[in-house]
Design a protein around this motif. Structure first.
Motif, PDB file in Angstrom:
ATOM      1  N   SER A  40      10.449   9.283   5.786  1.00  0.00           N
ATOM      2  CA  SER A  40      10.484   8.197   7.049  1.00  0.00           C
ATOM      3  C   SER A  40       9.787   6.157   6.042  1.00  0.00           C
ATOM      4  CB  SER A  40       9.248   8.670   7.702  1.00  0.00           C
ATOM      5  OG  SER A  40       9.488   7.657   8.781  1.00  0.00           O
ATOM      6  N   ASN A  41      11.739   5.852   5.871  1.00  0.00           N
ATOM      7  CA  ASN A  41      11.104   4.533   5.842  1.00  0.00           C
ATOM      8  C   ASN A  41      10.762   3.188   6.359  1.00  0.00           C
ATOM      9  OD1 ASN A  41      12.364   3.655   2.912  1.00  0.00           O
ATOM     10  ND2 ASN A  41      13.560   2.656   3.884  1.00  0.00           N
ATOM     11  N   PRO A  42       9.292   3.036   6.321  1.00  0.00           N
ATOM     12  CA  PRO A  42       9.242   2.086   7.236  1.00  0.00           C
ATOM     13  C   PRO A  42       9.999   0.828   7.119  1.00  0.00           C
ATOM     14  CG  PRO A  42       7.624   2.304   4.881  1.00  0.00           C
ATOM     15  CD  PRO A  42       8.834   2.820   4.796  1.00  0.00           C
ATOM     16  N   GLY A  43       9.339   0.178   9.195  1.00  0.00           N
ATOM     17  CA  GLY A  43       9.978  -0.368   9.229  1.00  0.00           C
ATOM     18  C   GLY A  43       9.863  -1.774   8.102  1.00  0.00           C
ATOM     19  N   CYS A  44      10.547  -2.938   8.862  1.00  0.00           N
ATOM     20  CA  CYS A  44      11.196  -3.603   8.163  1.00  0.00           C
ATOM     21  C   CYS A  44       9.545  -5.106   8.660  1.00  0.00           C
ATOM     22  CB  CYS A  44      12.552  -4.460   8.454  1.00  0.00           C
ATOM     23  SG  CYS A  44      12.553  -5.249  10.890  1.00  0.00           S
ATOM     24  N   PHE A  45       9.493  -5.385   9.648  1.00  0.00           N
ATOM     25  CA  PHE A  45       7.926  -5.796  10.174  1.00  0.00           C
ATOM     26  C   PHE A  45       7.270  -5.274   9.378  1.00  0.00           C
ATOM     27  CE2 PHE A  45      10.570  -8.063  13.960  1.00  0.00           C
ATOM     28  CZ  PHE A  45      10.212  -8.958  13.512  1.00  0.00           C
ATOM     29  N   PRO A  46       6.613  -3.801  10.057  1.00  0.00           N
ATOM     30  CA  PRO A  46       5.721  -2.867   8.979  1.00  0.00           C
ATOM     31  C   PRO A  46       5.395  -3.326   7.615  1.00  0.00           C
ATOM     32  CG  PRO A  46       6.220  -2.060  10.910  1.00  0.00           C
ATOM     33  CD  PRO A  46       7.224  -3.286  10.528  1.00  0.00           C
ATOM     34  N   THR A  47       6.872  -3.114   6.943  1.00  0.00           N
ATOM     35  CA  THR A  47       6.338  -3.987   5.333  1.00  0.00           C
ATOM     36  C   THR A  47       6.188  -5.056   5.123  1.00  0.00           C
ATOM     37  OG1 THR A  47       8.484  -2.170   5.505  1.00  0.00           O
ATOM     38  CG2 THR A  47       8.103  -3.439   3.888  1.00  0.00           C
ATOM     39  N   ALA A  48       6.269  -5.754   5.405  1.00  0.00           N
ATOM     40  CA  ALA A  48       5.461  -7.347   5.237  1.00  0.00           C
ATOM     41  C   ALA A  48       3.881  -7.582   5.669  1.00  0.00           C
ATOM     42  CB  ALA A  48       6.843  -8.659   5.857  1.00  0.00           C
ATOM     43  N   THR A  49       4.166  -7.460   6.678  1.00  0.00           N
ATOM     44  CA  THR A  49       2.888  -7.169   7.433  1.00  0.00           C
ATOM     45  C   THR A  49       1.537  -6.074   6.560  1.00  0.00           C
ATOM     46  OG1 THR A  49       3.599  -7.513   9.750  1.00  0.00           O
ATOM     47  CG2 THR A  49       1.188  -6.746   9.384  1.00  0.00           C
ATOM     48  N   LEU A  50       2.284  -4.914   6.294  1.00  0.00           N
ATOM     49  CA  LEU A  50       1.109  -4.088   5.854  1.00  0.00           C
ATOM     50  C   LEU A  50       0.535  -4.464   4.129  1.00  0.00           C
ATOM     51  CD1 LEU A  50       2.360  -0.775   7.461  1.00  0.00           C
ATOM     52  CD2 LEU A  50       0.093  -1.730   7.748  1.00  0.00           C
ATOM     53  N   LEU A  51       1.886  -4.570   3.890  1.00  0.00           N
ATOM     54  CA  LEU A  51       1.858  -4.937   2.315  1.00  0.00           C
ATOM     55  C   LEU A  51       0.761  -6.361   1.970  1.00  0.00           C
ATOM     56  CD1 LEU A  51       5.332  -4.539   0.445  1.00  0.00           C
ATOM     57  CD2 LEU A  51       3.575  -3.445   0.201  1.00  0.00           C
ATOM     58  N   GLY A  52       0.831  -7.653   3.145  1.00  0.00           N
ATOM     59  CA  GLY A  52      -0.004  -8.247   3.364  1.00  0.00           C
ATOM     60  C   GLY A  52      -1.551  -7.731   3.711  1.00  0.00           C
ATOM     61  N   LEU A  53      -1.609  -6.962   4.410  1.00  0.00           N
ATOM     62  CA  LEU A  53      -2.958  -7.181   5.454  1.00  0.00           C
ATOM     63  C   LEU A  53      -3.684  -5.660   3.918  1.00  0.00           C
ATOM     64  CD1 LEU A  53      -2.506  -7.124   8.826  1.00  0.00           C
ATOM     65  CD2 LEU A  53      -3.738  -8.416   7.351  1.00  0.00           C
TER      66      LEU A  53
END
Length: 349
Positions: free
Chosen positions: A149-162
């Protein structure tokens, strides 16, 4: 006979599907054997995307699981939400590897999925089989997966940052505020009032305030990393540009740390992960710095007055936020070098 992995793309007439075509055409280990669209079956792919003329000459196939068993080893689902929930189980049962770019298998709870996505949830047995493909964080699980299940676009940027901050226990989990901006391609190719040129040009707007469907995905993954429930404030904005996501995150720190310590924490966490680039002190990323690439760039600013950390994370929503990350996950699944077919530099200017 080619010994390359055979790939089929379902949803080939959307932006995510056509980006998969662009990237997979340059992948040394993959051959595209079927491009599939339920709405445009029989039409040449270049009819809808003239930039592929003489590059992709195939006519679009219709959806036929039995046919795919003969033509493909892996299937990418670049379909709207609510389609993969019924299609992916058929493909998995047929023995095919599946990478789903929709949100149908990201959330553990069917009740939460239905609440936020307004679709009937997928069979829980298949939700359980799906591995969440945030490559930099869950690579060991991805390597053993047959269904991503490929992550969503917003979650990708956000999760990698947090995540490094949350994993280290440095973040006050009750304080997280996420302010994200996206280019118009994130809304897909379909026509709508918000993506109409005269509506979005020279305009800047917030949308789905406190209602965006990526909210529970972000909370679920942060909670998994933290080992406790996490609730965030997440606001999305539409920017009059084609590609890119910039997530600005505000987090209170539990204890005092310097910017140097924070940067070192992130460098150590992402050591060896080629697609996450940590900026030096006083240097912050912009969407243009990752345009057309699979990179995520992250920068920081610590406010000594408030003890609050600002994290700025940028990605190309069509690549790292969708097709590029899907291919990165495929590389891990197949035991290939993670960067295979993805080492191109960002386009600039």
């Amino acid at each position: 006979m080619s010994n390359k992995l055979r790939a089929a793309i379902i949803g080939s007439t959307g932006y995510g599907g056509v980006e998969l075509i662009r990237l997979l055409l340059a992948h040394p280990n993959v051959e595209i054997t079927s491009v599939i669209s339920s709405s445009s079956a029989g039409a040449p792919i270049a009819e809808g995307f003239p930039h592929l003329n003489q590059i992709m000459v195939d006519a679009l196939d219709g959806i036929d699981v039995e046919q795919m068993k003969q033509k493909a080893d892996v299937v990418f689902l670049a379909t709207p939400h609510g389609v993969a929930s019924t299609l992916a189980p058929q493909l998995i049962d047929a023995g095919l590897k599946v990478v789903d770019l929709s949100g149908d298998f990201r959330l553990n709870s069917g009740e939460v999925y239905e609440q936020w996505y307004k679709h009937k949830p997928a069979d829980p047995a298949y939700v359980e089989k799906a591995v969440y493909g945030l490559s930099e964080v869950f690579a060991d699980e991805v390597k053993d997966a047959e269904f991503i299940s490929n992550p969503g676009c917003f979650p990708t940027a956000t999760l990698l940052g947090l995540i490094p901050l949350v994993k280290a226990g440095w973040a006050d989990l009750s304080s997280i505020i996420i302010d994200s901006k996206s280019g118009v391609s994130g809304a897909g190719r379909g026509l709508s009032l918000t993506s109409h040129y005269s509506e979005i040009n020279e305009n800047f707007l917030a949308y789905k305030v406190n209602k965006h469907q990526h909210t529970p995905e972000i909370e679920q993954v942060l909670g998994r990393v933290a080992g406790e429930d996490v609730v965030v404030t997440f606001t999305t904005h539409l920017v009059p540009m084609t590609r890119g996501i910039l997530s600005t995150m505000y987090v209170n720190l539990k204890e005092k740390h310097t910017e140097e310590e924070i940067i070192e924490l992130y460098k150590q966490y992402y050591e060896g992960r080629r697609f996450v680039r940590i900026r030096p002190q006083g240097n912050w990323p912009a969407t243009k710095h990752v345009w057309g690439s699979n990179y995520c760039d992250i920068g920081f600013s610590l406010d000594a007055r408030t003890g609050r950390l600002t994290v700025i994370s940028v990605i190309d929503n069509m690549v790292k936020g969708a097709a590029g990350q899907a291919i990165q996950n495929l590389n891990l699944m197949m035991g290939w070098e993670e960067t295979t077919g993805l080492t191109f530099s960002p386009v600039y200017p």
